[in-house]
Design a protein around this motif. Sequence first.
Motif, short mmCIF file in Angstrom:
data_model
loop_
_atom_site.label_atom_id
_atom_site.label_comp_id
_atom_site.label_asym_id
_atom_site.label_seq_id
_atom_site.Cartn_x
_atom_site.Cartn_y
_atom_site.Cartn_z
N PHE A 28 0.76 -1.35 0.00
CA PHE A 28 -0.12 -0.02 0.06
C PHE A 28 0.77 1.15 0.19
O PHE A 28 0.69 2.10 -0.77
CB PHE A 28 -0.91 -0.10 1.24
CG PHE A 28 -1.81 1.35 1.36
CD1 PHE A 28 -3.02 1.35 0.84
CD2 PHE A 28 -1.32 2.29 2.12
CE1 PHE A 28 -3.73 2.51 0.92
CE2 PHE A 28 -2.11 3.58 2.25
CZ PHE A 28 -3.41 3.54 1.84
N TRP A 29 1.84 1.29 0.91
CA TRP A 29 2.75 2.63 0.98
C TRP A 29 3.67 2.70 -0.14
O TRP A 29 3.88 4.08 -0.72
CB TRP A 29 3.44 2.47 2.41
CG TRP A 29 2.56 2.49 3.30
CD1 TRP A 29 2.57 1.48 4.30
CD2 TRP A 29 1.85 3.70 4.01
NE1 TRP A 29 1.48 1.74 5.54
CE2 TRP A 29 0.96 3.35 5.13
CE3 TRP A 29 1.56 4.87 3.50
CZ2 TRP A 29 0.21 4.14 5.81
CZ3 TRP A 29 0.41 5.69 4.25
CH2 TRP A 29 -0.11 5.42 5.25
N THR A 31 2.68 1.79 -3.24
CA THR A 31 1.84 2.20 -4.40
C THR A 31 1.56 3.83 -4.02
O THR A 31 1.43 4.43 -5.14
CB THR A 31 0.58 1.46 -4.43
OG1 THR A 31 0.84 0.04 -4.69
CG2 THR A 31 -0.16 1.93 -5.39
N ALA A 32 1.43 4.11 -3.04
CA ALA A 32 1.15 5.48 -2.46
C ALA A 32 2.10 6.33 -2.92
O ALA A 32 1.97 7.73 -3.37
CB ALA A 32 0.56 5.71 -1.15
N ILE A 35 2.47 6.99 -6.63
CA ILE A 35 1.27 7.65 -6.92
C ILE A 35 1.83 9.19 -6.64
O ILE A 35 1.56 10.26 -7.85
CB ILE A 35 -0.06 7.73 -6.34
CG1 ILE A 35 -0.66 6.29 -6.80
CG2 ILE A 35 -0.92 8.72 -6.60
CD1 ILE A 35 -1.95 5.82 -5.99
N SER A 99 -1.49 7.52 -12.58
CA SER A 99 -1.74 7.93 -11.12
C SER A 99 -3.18 7.52 -10.75
O SER A 99 -3.46 7.26 -9.92
CB SER A 99 -1.36 9.11 -10.89
OG SER A 99 -2.20 10.14 -11.61
N ALA A 103 -4.62 5.07 -8.27
CA ALA A 103 -5.10 5.31 -6.98
C ALA A 103 -6.53 4.38 -6.75
O ALA A 103 -7.03 4.14 -5.85
CB ALA A 103 -5.42 6.94 -6.95
N LEU A 106 -5.93 1.11 -5.51
CA LEU A 106 -5.48 1.10 -4.15
C LEU A 106 -6.49 1.27 -3.13
O LEU A 106 -6.72 0.75 -2.35
CB LEU A 106 -4.23 2.02 -4.14
CG LEU A 106 -3.62 2.11 -2.56
CD1 LEU A 106 -2.84 0.87 -2.19
CD2 LEU A 106 -2.97 3.51 -2.56
N LEU A 107 -7.30 2.31 -3.50
CA LEU A 107 -8.56 2.71 -2.77
C LEU A 107 -9.66 1.68 -2.73
O LEU A 107 -10.49 1.56 -1.93
CB LEU A 107 -9.05 3.91 -2.93
CG LEU A 107 -7.86 5.10 -2.68
CD1 LEU A 107 -8.57 6.72 -2.96
CD2 LEU A 107 -7.49 5.19 -1.14
N ALA A 119 -11.49 7.64 -4.98
CA ALA A 119 -10.17 7.82 -5.80
C ALA A 119 -10.77 8.85 -6.90
O ALA A 119 -9.52 9.82 -7.10
CB ALA A 119 -9.79 6.44 -6.56
#
Length: 469
Positions: A28-29, A31-32, A35, A99, A103, A106-107, A119
Amino acid sequence: MIAALATTALAQTAETTAATGERFDMTFWLTAGFIALLLAMSAFFSGSETALTAASRGKLQARADKGDAGSQAALEVTKDSERLIGAILLGNNVVNILSASLATALLTAVFGSKGVAIATFVVTVLVLIFSEVMPKTYAISAPEDLARRVARPIRWVTLALSPIVAIVRLIVRGILQLFGVKTDPAGAMFSVQEEIAGALSIGHATGVVQKEDRDRLLGALDLGNRAVEEVMRHRSEIEMIDAGLPPAEILQAVLDSSHTRLPLFRGERENVVGILHAKDVLRAVHHSAYDGKGDPAEAVRDFDFMAVAMKPYFVPDTTALDEQMREFLKRRSHFALVVDEYGSIRGLITLEDILEEIVGEITDEHDAEGAQALTPGPTGDYTVDGAMTIRDLNRALDWTLPDDEANTVAGLVIHMAQSIPEQGQVFSFHGYRFEVAQRRENRVAKLRIRPLSGRQAVQPDTPEDESAA
């Protein structure tokens, strides 16, 4: 019973905490963070586009002349504007779309089906603030400084994406041709003259540039768009001397004239055989009269003016003013006779006439004092000499009369009226009111002109004759 419920609640809390911990794991982190990097790249592309397109090429050139390598790189990268913009737009769209996709994925993993809406909202806000508005606002505040810093990275991006951009350009041009739109790949994206003229107009409107300075600069820029026939002195106003006159009369005519150079004709005015320069004439006459070999009066009486006359210089009436000025400087001459396509004399032009298109009217102590070509009236109108050029009138009063059909104000009225108007006739066209104040034979000598206010101007092809009203 209570103990059992507490145990169940603690178990559910532990499961939720474990699930949440699994969602916010290292993936998760990472990927964030990726982004965030994509949004930063989007900000770079947006700011670079604004800086490179808004930067003044004049300022960049001035810095490059002083040895600034960044400014030189910015100038080189902006030479092909279509290729530059295509590469920046391609890179910006790729990072924005990527991006948004990351997002959303991910969300969605964190919030389920609600993640799509979340997102969309989050990415829109982040892109709008941090990738569009903020970098472009910063870039527009100092475009030259940012352009010189981003020129090299953008050049690498342009080179890397050039194959894709070339394919996109071909596709776009093919689609445009299907709709009848033709593009010129070698054409310039903007006109330097138009850019300077626009900047001068804006500067004058804001009070930064004075009207006189604006007129001089615009006059210099416009020389290439104006022909000799637009500023020449008409043949009816040319002072000529008949070569068949006695030498004493020719000498007297040279002395009485306020002009330094005078055409010399034989038989008819179309047959110009030479140009007399007053200084050459007086020098030769003095040498002939006072050389100590005879009677001075006899020497003047038998003087041959053709011996000191210069060969006439003829130019076509369609020659551009900037080209004619270069020819004057090249030939070290200031005087030329203007002829039409049939070889007939239409007028004359001097270097001073061309310079007056830049600096305005030039007069000296030998110019004849006559009535002013433009005199303001008490009711907001102006009395104008019919021979005044429309360009001079527009420049003096900031008017917008068209000069594509006629060069002079009288010529415009005659063209619109389709006849030679009588004294006292009034016409309204192009948003102005024209009254024939004076007519001499077949020539409109004086007009009174004022802008129309509070009424609709008549269409140009149907001038309104108000003389009967």
